[in-house]
Design a protein around this motif. Structure first.
Motif, mmCIF file in Angstrom:
data_model
loop_
_atom_site.group_PDB
_atom_site.id
_atom_site.type_symbol
_atom_site.label_atom_id
_atom_site.label_comp_id
_atom_site.label_asym_id
_atom_site.label_seq_id
_atom_site.Cartn_x
_atom_site.Cartn_y
_atom_site.Cartn_z
ATOM 1 N N ALA A 192 -11.693 -6.101 1.686
ATOM 2 C CA ALA A 192 -12.931 -6.869 1.907
ATOM 3 C C ALA A 192 -12.625 -8.354 2.050
ATOM 4 O O ALA A 192 -11.769 -8.893 1.346
ATOM 5 C CB ALA A 192 -13.886 -6.648 0.741
ATOM 6 N N ASN A 193 -13.325 -8.986 3.010
ATOM 7 C CA ASN A 193 -13.090 -10.401 3.258
ATOM 8 C C ASN A 193 -14.403 -11.088 3.604
ATOM 9 O O ASN A 193 -15.198 -10.550 4.389
ATOM 10 C CB ASN A 193 -12.083 -10.550 4.414
ATOM 11 N N VAL A 240 -15.039 -13.679 5.397
ATOM 12 C CA VAL A 240 -15.186 -14.196 6.760
ATOM 13 C C VAL A 240 -15.324 -13.069 7.784
ATOM 14 O O VAL A 240 -16.206 -13.080 8.641
ATOM 15 C CB VAL A 240 -13.981 -15.100 7.131
ATOM 16 N N LEU A 241 -14.459 -12.087 7.714
ATOM 17 C CA LEU A 241 -14.420 -11.037 8.741
ATOM 18 C C LEU A 241 -14.982 -9.686 8.297
ATOM 19 O O LEU A 241 -14.971 -8.734 9.064
ATOM 20 C CB LEU A 241 -12.967 -10.835 9.188
ATOM 21 N N ILE A 248 -10.182 -7.330 6.347
ATOM 22 C CA ILE A 248 -8.942 -7.752 6.992
ATOM 23 C C ILE A 248 -7.925 -6.613 6.881
ATOM 24 O O ILE A 248 -8.070 -5.722 6.038
ATOM 25 C CB ILE A 248 -8.339 -9.038 6.373
ATOM 26 N N ALA A 285 7.297 -12.731 0.953
ATOM 27 C CA ALA A 285 6.192 -12.113 1.696
ATOM 28 C C ALA A 285 5.787 -12.960 2.915
ATOM 29 O O ALA A 285 5.488 -12.425 3.980
ATOM 30 C CB ALA A 285 5.003 -11.894 0.777
ATOM 31 N N TYR A 286 5.812 -14.289 2.764
ATOM 32 C CA TYR A 286 5.403 -15.148 3.879
ATOM 33 C C TYR A 286 6.390 -15.041 5.051
ATOM 34 O O TYR A 286 6.004 -14.941 6.211
ATOM 35 C CB TYR A 286 5.293 -16.602 3.405
ATOM 36 N N LYS A 332 5.875 -11.835 6.747
ATOM 37 C CA LYS A 332 4.677 -11.856 7.587
ATOM 38 C C LYS A 332 4.988 -12.502 8.942
ATOM 39 O O LYS A 332 4.520 -12.040 9.982
ATOM 40 C CB LYS A 332 3.539 -12.613 6.875
ATOM 41 N N GLN A 333 5.776 -13.551 8.936
ATOM 42 C CA GLN A 333 6.140 -14.214 10.196
ATOM 43 C C GLN A 333 6.926 -13.261 11.090
ATOM 44 O O GLN A 333 6.717 -13.201 12.295
ATOM 45 C CB GLN A 333 6.958 -15.497 9.931
ATOM 46 N N LYS A 388 4.501 -10.727 12.478
ATOM 47 C CA LYS A 388 3.672 -11.330 13.529
ATOM 48 C C LYS A 388 4.438 -11.421 14.849
ATOM 49 O O LYS A 388 3.940 -11.075 15.912
ATOM 50 C CB LYS A 388 3.248 -12.750 13.108
ATOM 51 N N LEU A 415 -4.289 -9.065 18.415
ATOM 52 C CA LEU A 415 -4.105 -9.967 17.270
ATOM 53 C C LEU A 415 -4.855 -9.509 16.018
ATOM 54 O O LEU A 415 -4.338 -9.615 14.908
ATOM 55 C CB LEU A 415 -4.568 -11.381 17.648
ATOM 56 N N PHE A 416 -6.078 -8.963 16.206
ATOM 57 C CA PHE A 416 -6.872 -8.596 15.020
ATOM 58 C C PHE A 416 -6.288 -7.389 14.282
ATOM 59 O O PHE A 416 -6.688 -7.104 13.159
ATOM 60 C CB PHE A 416 -8.346 -8.356 15.393
ATOM 61 N N VAL A 456 -2.959 -9.263 8.094
ATOM 62 C CA VAL A 456 -3.176 -10.626 7.592
ATOM 63 C C VAL A 456 -2.474 -10.771 6.247
ATOM 64 O O VAL A 456 -1.877 -11.793 5.950
ATOM 65 C CB VAL A 456 -4.699 -10.888 7.439
ATOM 66 N N LYS A 457 -2.564 -9.705 5.440
ATOM 67 C CA LYS A 457 -1.923 -9.746 4.121
ATOM 68 C C LYS A 457 -0.766 -8.757 4.075
ATOM 69 O O LYS A 457 -0.891 -7.634 4.573
ATOM 70 C CB LYS A 457 -2.928 -9.387 3.024
ATOM 71 N N ILE A 458 0.306 -9.181 3.444
ATOM 72 C CA ILE A 458 1.473 -8.323 3.299
ATOM 73 C C ILE A 458 1.775 -8.170 1.807
ATOM 74 O O ILE A 458 1.863 -9.164 1.087
ATOM 75 C CB ILE A 458 2.722 -8.944 3.980
#
Lengths: 88, 277
Positions: free
Chosen positions: B212-213, B215-216, B219, B235-236, B239-240, B243, B252-253, B257-259
């Motif tokens: 749950a998010n 904004v969207l 996610i 993790a960051y 994620k790169q 991506k 893209l969607f 978004v989260k890993i």
């Protein structure tokens, strides 16, 4: 420390926007949403990246969105959360 | 033997004069050992188990040449995994099965060993596709759920909640409606994203689910098991890499978004992915 937060934050923003920007394109006053025409997906990605990099958790509410309208406020908010985590 | 697929295999094999070998445990090595020892010809398995078998490499250490068929079902098979399995076990025919506890197991015929397109139905079963969803009608269906609403419509059709694509008589199962992630009104099938993630060399296994998010609405979140290639990765950074890899492969969607990096198993005791995190 705030400078370090700002540098890292700028990197995150730069990786998530469509346009090519540099560090100097982001000032304390920059409204990230307006200036870089962020869409919803970019916004949630920026927030998620901040959470990953700084190991903090943003509240799930509209206030988080408001923070993106001023770079300086966003940086301060992150720093406060880091400090709070350190105290706890 | 707590799943309709297992019961079906047991009855089908015994009623055809076959022998059933029951494993002490479901570890990949144990299964390979049993296949070699008993010259097993048919292995019914979930795609998650087959992925573990592939990653473990145990299939190379044992003589599996007796195997004629590997039947798979219970969850969506990643296209990439099916391709790799066909390359590694070229003497095996891979067949997709389809069934539900509520209705039983339908006859099925894969278009080919490396194809996810399958024909389902056969004697006693009627099928129809409505708005991309598979409906089934059969006289052998259950009577209903205990203390729950009747899942059949007035004409006896059961909504499987499985989203499918159609090509003539064949269907391709995209995923169950309850698994679909709604990202700002756009649909994401977890299996599609998992399939892409598992193509990244440092990712051993992945499970994708919605979170749950504000904004969207939701996610895409991915929980992953890593190999030594990604030892100590943050993790960051991961994620790169994700991506970068997903770019131009999926919209893209759909890119997570989260890993979440995890050492825990991403599947249950029946080797089915756990998506309701």
């Amino acid at each position: 420390m705030i400078l370090e937060v700002k540098e890292k934050l700028k990197e995150i923003v730069m990786k998530n926007v469509d346009m090519k920007i540099s560090f100097k394109d982001i000032s304390d006053e920059t409204n990230l949403i307006k200036e870089f025409i962020l869409d919803s997906l970019q916004i949630v990605n920026i927030i998620a990246d901040i959470e990953l990099v700084f190991e903090v958790a943003f509240p799930q509410d509209r206030k988080t969105l408001e923070l993106l309208t001023k770079f300086d406020e966003l940086s301060n908010f992150i720093q406060k959360m880091i400090m709070k985590d350190k105290v706890n | 033997m707590n799943h309709i697929g297992g019961i079906n295999t047991l009855f089908y094999t015994l009623s055809n004069g076959g022998t059933v070998v029951i494993a002490d445990n479901r570890r990949a090595e144990e299964i390979c050992k049993i296949i070699e020892k008993h010259k097993v010809e048919l292995l019914p398995a979930s795609p998650t188990f087959l992925n573990l078998l592939f990653l473990s490499g145990y299939y190379k250490d044992y003589d599996l040449s007796s195997l004629k068929i590997i039947s798979y079902g219970t969850e969506t098979m990643p296209e990439n995994l099916l391709k790799k399995l066909n390359e590694e076990l070229p003497f095996v025919s891979f067949k997709q099965t389809y069934g539900l506890s509520e209705l039983g197991i339908l006859q099925s015929k894969s278009r080919s060993s490396d194809s996810l397109w399958v024909k389902v139905g056969g004697e006693g079963y009627e099928t129809k596709i409505v708005n991309g969803k598979l409906f089934i009608k059969t006289n052998t269906a259950m009577l209903g759920y205990l203390n729950a609403p009747d899942p059949f419509d007035e004409e006896g059709w059961f909504n499987t909640e499985d989203r499918v694509e159609i090509d003539g008589e064949y269907i391709k199962i995209l995923g169950r409606d309850s698994d679909i992630i709604n990202v700002g009104g756009q649909k994401v099938y977890p299996s599609e994203v998992e399939n892409i993630l598992c193509q990244i060399s440092g990712i051993k296994n992945a499970v994708v689910y919605g979170e749950a998010n504000a904004v969207l609405g939701n996610i895409v979140t991915a929980k992953v098991n890593l190999t030594d290639d990604f030892l100590n990765i943050k993790a960051y950074e991961l994620k790169q890499k994700i991506k970068e890899f997903c770019n131009n492969k999926i919209e893209l969607f759909k890119i997570p978004v989260k890993i979440v990096i995890s050492d825990e198993d991403l599947y249950n005791e029946r080797f089915k992915k756990i998506r309701n995190q």
